[in-house]
Design a protein around this motif. Structure first.
Motif, short mmCIF file in Angstrom:
data_model
loop_
_atom_site.label_atom_id
_atom_site.label_comp_id
_atom_site.label_asym_id
_atom_site.label_seq_id
_atom_site.Cartn_x
_atom_site.Cartn_y
_atom_site.Cartn_z
N UNK A 142 37.24 46.63 8.09
CA UNK A 142 37.97 45.96 9.16
C UNK A 142 38.34 46.94 10.26
N UNK A 143 38.77 48.15 9.87
CA UNK A 143 39.13 49.16 10.84
C UNK A 143 37.97 49.39 11.81
N UNK A 144 36.76 49.53 11.26
CA UNK A 144 35.58 49.77 12.09
C UNK A 144 35.27 48.55 12.96
N UNK A 145 35.33 47.36 12.36
CA UNK A 145 35.00 46.14 13.10
C UNK A 145 35.96 45.93 14.27
N UNK A 146 37.26 46.08 13.98
CA UNK A 146 38.26 45.84 15.02
C UNK A 146 38.10 46.82 16.17
N UNK A 147 37.86 48.10 15.83
CA UNK A 147 37.72 49.11 16.86
C UNK A 147 36.61 48.75 17.83
N UNK A 161 50.48 47.46 10.82
CA UNK A 161 50.62 48.62 11.70
C UNK A 161 49.56 49.67 11.35
N UNK A 162 49.44 49.95 10.06
CA UNK A 162 48.52 51.00 9.62
C UNK A 162 47.10 50.66 10.03
N UNK A 163 46.71 49.41 9.83
CA UNK A 163 45.35 48.98 10.17
C UNK A 163 45.07 49.15 11.66
N UNK A 164 45.98 48.65 12.48
CA UNK A 164 45.73 48.69 13.93
C UNK A 164 45.82 50.11 14.48
N UNK A 165 46.75 50.87 13.96
CA UNK A 165 46.88 52.25 14.45
C UNK A 165 45.64 53.06 14.07
N UNK A 166 45.18 52.87 12.83
CA UNK A 166 43.97 53.59 12.40
C UNK A 166 42.78 53.20 13.25
N UNK A 167 42.71 51.93 13.67
CA UNK A 167 41.55 51.47 14.42
C UNK A 167 41.61 51.89 15.89
N UNK A 168 42.79 52.01 16.46
CA UNK A 168 42.86 52.16 17.91
C UNK A 168 43.52 53.43 18.42
N UNK A 169 44.38 54.04 17.60
CA UNK A 169 45.04 55.24 18.10
C UNK A 169 44.31 56.46 17.55
N UNK A 170 43.79 57.33 18.42
CA UNK A 170 43.06 58.51 17.94
C UNK A 170 43.97 59.43 17.14
N UNK A 208 52.57 67.18 17.32
CA UNK A 208 53.07 65.90 16.83
C UNK A 208 51.90 64.92 16.77
N UNK A 209 51.67 64.34 15.60
CA UNK A 209 50.55 63.42 15.46
C UNK A 209 50.76 62.17 16.30
N UNK A 210 49.72 61.79 17.06
CA UNK A 210 49.87 60.64 17.95
C UNK A 210 50.05 59.36 17.14
N UNK A 211 49.33 59.25 16.02
CA UNK A 211 49.43 58.04 15.20
C UNK A 211 50.85 57.86 14.65
N UNK A 212 51.42 58.98 14.15
CA UNK A 212 52.78 58.92 13.64
C UNK A 212 53.77 58.57 14.73
N UNK A 213 53.49 59.08 15.94
CA UNK A 213 54.36 58.83 17.08
C UNK A 213 54.39 57.35 17.43
#
Lengths: 119, 634
Positions: free
Chosen positions: B563-568, B390-399, B407-412
């Motif tokens: 990975x975060x950068x690559x996936x994004x 979850x953390x990896x994908x959210x960091x890569x795709x959710x601003x 309210x933080x969008x990532x936390x949401x």
């Protein structure tokens, strides 16, 4: 309580009299703060009756309804003989018939002790 | 019996079983009796824990004490209680009939607890009655005549304060006396004649208890007040649920923030070990197995130990203090709406750390159908192994922006994933109860014990047990899986003309590529398909596998960052969301399936769980992908 012969007949007669007089009600209808003495524990399904008996719901025991749940006032928290507190749903609680606390004339209660066990 | 025969027999220690109703302080007494010298194992076929410990009485008899699951009656209602019944009756496989029984009761609740003793006395076996928590009874002004009780019952009676070793010497002395007096092979005729007590028999026990108390209770104590006062707040229709919510919030905060530091240590330690191995070993298959297979794989699981321990610390504290049953009381109505029991709340809560202890905790649910439903939906609670993904994908795709005023969008999004799991679980439970698992629900009937301060020794012993179970699992199942997965993703080696990373050419790569056509409709590319193969064994492994597929190297932290950068760059938003939706449901944990098989004693239910979760995962990912595409997330 007497399970045999005339005793049971008399007991049923007494119960009927109390129900008619509006002095008894199923535990499932009681509200927090309500107190009473158990007159009968009867259930169509045998295991509910045994389960209730094993948790202390027995003829003659004093009960006090302490709390109910926040949705649909279910389940109930009931204190038995001023000792153990038991949570049960209203559905099962309806198998327990409760009469007035001070009424000693029912013949259904075998308990001679007035208030609770030692605790 | 003479001392001589005892000496011969004492090659096998005398076996004594502790029996008692729940909340009688039996386990605390057991801990005081045996200290750290206890052994936890499982009864064959079921995962009811068999706790035993060795001790020597003052008279020099070696004794094995067995702590049986708490039970109100020998008429067993749950698998736990069935063990108690079967051991006491000598019907438990691979367990000989105990030489003597010790019935532990709460002295402040004798009116309820003496019935079990009467049931046990019927068996005609050597028996000692323990009046536990005598200090509390006395503090309330209660006086019990031990002599009168002992005379009336015809058995030795001992008073104890389990937490404070007081009376334990007395109990040991009585055990000695009993051993010197009773031939070990006391009659078993009554045991063979045992039948479940009928309602009439239970009523008779009630009357007998009344009579005994009249004989033995000199003065009755005042009723407990503190618990009543606390419950007025904690079970209040409005305050109660709010306090429960606040407690849960605090618990999850603790799980995620307190665990961070120890997790960093473990992470650093594993990375250091990998570096050390890399530097000091020749380039070889063995090195690859050690570094990439075992250390990386096992390290990825060990890292969850701090979170699991903190969660269990909370659960043990809540259980030991008596609050857990209040939580079950508050949640019962909500859960009964989907055919669950309030008691299911505890296993489901544990499943947020890891589904395996949650599935094991479902043992306390007596009704087989209720228990099965709880087990089947436990993996839908978001366990901590999903977090790295979850953390990896959210960091890569959710601003990392805020919405609705702060309210933080990532936390949401993270909250949404948790909520989806919970709602999914409730819906699945409801559907199961209406279809395959139709049937009467179990009555609640649950004691709300008095509140008490948690006993530190109990809590620490409990935590130690959890840590041992978890580490044993890592040393066995997970370690062997890691070796298998390493083999699958290493062989066969890539050809000389390779244009893709080595894993592409391995067995894992072949399986992944074979699965690709099936996964294209839900937006997964071949890289994801390959990463899902090792990810099937344990969810968190997928992150490391993605790193391998995208040919990233370095320690875990560096891989995740790269990975975060690559996936994004290389995935669409729709693909990322579809993978998140997949992860909410997919049964990617072989250890959980193994636990379900063990708990339900059948592969059928494990297979059922696998199929239904896979189907849900596929549907959820498909819908998410299509909707995201339609909304322009391609």
């Amino acid at each position: 309580m007497d399970e045999h012969g005339g005793g049971q007949e008399r007991q049923l007669f007494e119960l009927g009299r109390l129900v008619k007089a509006g002095l008894t009600q199923p535990l499932g209808l009681m509200r927090p703060g309500g107190v009473g003495r158990i007159l009968a524990v009867r259930s169509g399904e045998g295991d509910v009756e045994r389960g209730l008996l094993e948790m202390g719901f027995v003829e003659g025991a004093c009960i006090e309804v302490l709390h109910h749940g926040f949705l649909g006032r279910d389940p109930l928290a009931v204190r038995i003989n001023q000792g153990m507190t038991v949570a049960l749903r209203r559905g099962e609680a309806n198998a327990v018939l409760v009469g007035p606390l001070l009424d000693q004339s029912t013949g259904a209660g075998s308990a001679s002790r007035q208030e609770g066990p030692i605790s | 019996m003479t001392a001589g025969t005892l000496a011969v027999e004492s090659f096998r220690p005398t076996r004594i079983a502790l029996v008692g109703p729940p909340n009688s302080g039996k386990t605390t007494l057991f801990n005081t009796l045996t200290g750290g010298r206890q052994k936890t194992a499982n009864y064959p076929g079921v995962t009811v824990e068999r706790k035993s410990g060795l001790l020597k009485t003052p008279g020099g008899h070696p004794v094995e004490v067995l702590d049986l699951p708490g039970s109100y009656s020998l008429r067993a209602r749950s698998p736990d209680e069935a063990i108690t019944r079967d051991v006491v009756l000598g019907r438990q496989a691979r367990e000989t009939l105990p030489d003597a029984l010790v019935c532990v009761t709460d002295a402040t609740n004798l009116g309820q607890h003496l019935r079990l003793l009467l049931e046990l006395r019927q068996l005609g076996r050597p028996l000692i009655l323990v009046l536990n928590m005598m200090d509390i009874a006395q503090k309330r002004g209660c006086q019990i005549s031990v002599e009168a009780l002992s005379r009336q019952l015809g058995i030795p009676v001992v008073t104890t304060v389990a937490m404070r070793k007081s009376g334990v010497q007395d109990l040991l002395g009585q055990i000695d006396a009993l051993l010197n007096r009773t031939p070990a092979a006391a009659g078993t005729a009554a045991i063979d004649d045992w039948v479940e007590p009928s309602p009439a028999a239970i009523r008779a026990y009630h009357r007998e208890v009344e009579r005994l108390l009249q004989e033995a209770v000199v003065r009755e104590g005042a009723p407990e007040r503190l618990t009543r006062r606390l419950d007025r707040v904690l079970l209040h229709p409005v305050a109660g649920p709010l306090i429960l919510l606040a407690l849960l919030f605090l618990m999850f905060q603790a799980v995620f923030s307190w665990a961070e530091t120890p997790m960093d240590w473990i992470d650093g330690g594993m990375a250091g070990l990998q570096q050390w191995l890399s530097a000091h070993m020749e380039e070889s298959l063995l090195k690859s197995l050690l570094v990439d297979g075992i250390v990386a794989g096992v390290g990825g699981v060990v890292i969850f130990l701090p979170q699991i321990l903190i969660l269990f610390l909370f659960i043990l504290l809540l259980e030991d203090s008596g609050y857990m049953t209040r939580a079950a009381f508050l949640m019962d109505r909500l859960m009964s709406a989907v055919g669950l029991n309030g008691r299911a709340f505890i296993p489901l809560l544990s499943s947020f750390a890891c589904a395996i202890p949650g599935i094991m905790a479902a043992r306390t649910i007596a009704h087989p159908l209720d228990r099965l439903v709880t087990i089947l939906i436990a993996p839908l609670m978001t366990c901590s192994a999903r977090l790295p993904v979850y953390v990896l994908l959210i960091a890569a795709f959710v601003p990392a922006t805020t919405v609705w005023g702060g309210i933080g969008l990532q936390g949401l999004v993270m909250f949404g994933l948790y909520a989806t799991g919970i709602v999914g679980a409730l819906v699945v439970a409801g559907v199961l109860r209406l279809t395959v698992l139709r049937g009467e629900s179990q009555p609640l009937l649950m004691e709300l014990p008095s509140y008490k301060w948690p006993n530190p020794a109990n809590v620490l012993l409990g935590l130690w047990e959890r840590a041992k179970i978890f580490m044993r699992r890592i040393g066995t199942i997970i370690l062997s899986l890691m070796v298998v997965l390493w083999f699958l993703s290493t062989f066969p080696a890539s050809p000389a003309s390779a244009t893709e990373p080595a894993i592409y050419y391995s067995f894992a790569g072949m399986i992944g590529r074979a699965l690709e056509p099936l996964l294209t409709p839900i937006g997964f590319n071949w890289q994801i398909a390959i990463a899902l193969v090792p990810g099937l064994a344990a969810r968190e492994v997928a992150v490391a596998a993605l790193g391998t597929v995208y040919a990233l190297s370095g320690d875990e932290g560096a891989v995740t960052e790269a990975l975060t950068a690559t996936l994004a760059q290389s995935w669409t938003l729709a693909t990322a969301l579809a993978l998140l939706a997949w992860y909410v449901f997919a049964p990617q944990c072989l250890a959980t399936l193994a636990a379900v098989r063990r708990e339900t004693n059948s592969w059928r239910w494990a297979a059922f769980m696998f199929v239904y979760l896979m189907t849900l995962a596929y549907l959820a990912a498909f819908v998410t992908y299509r909707v995201a595409l339609a909304l322009g997330g391609g």
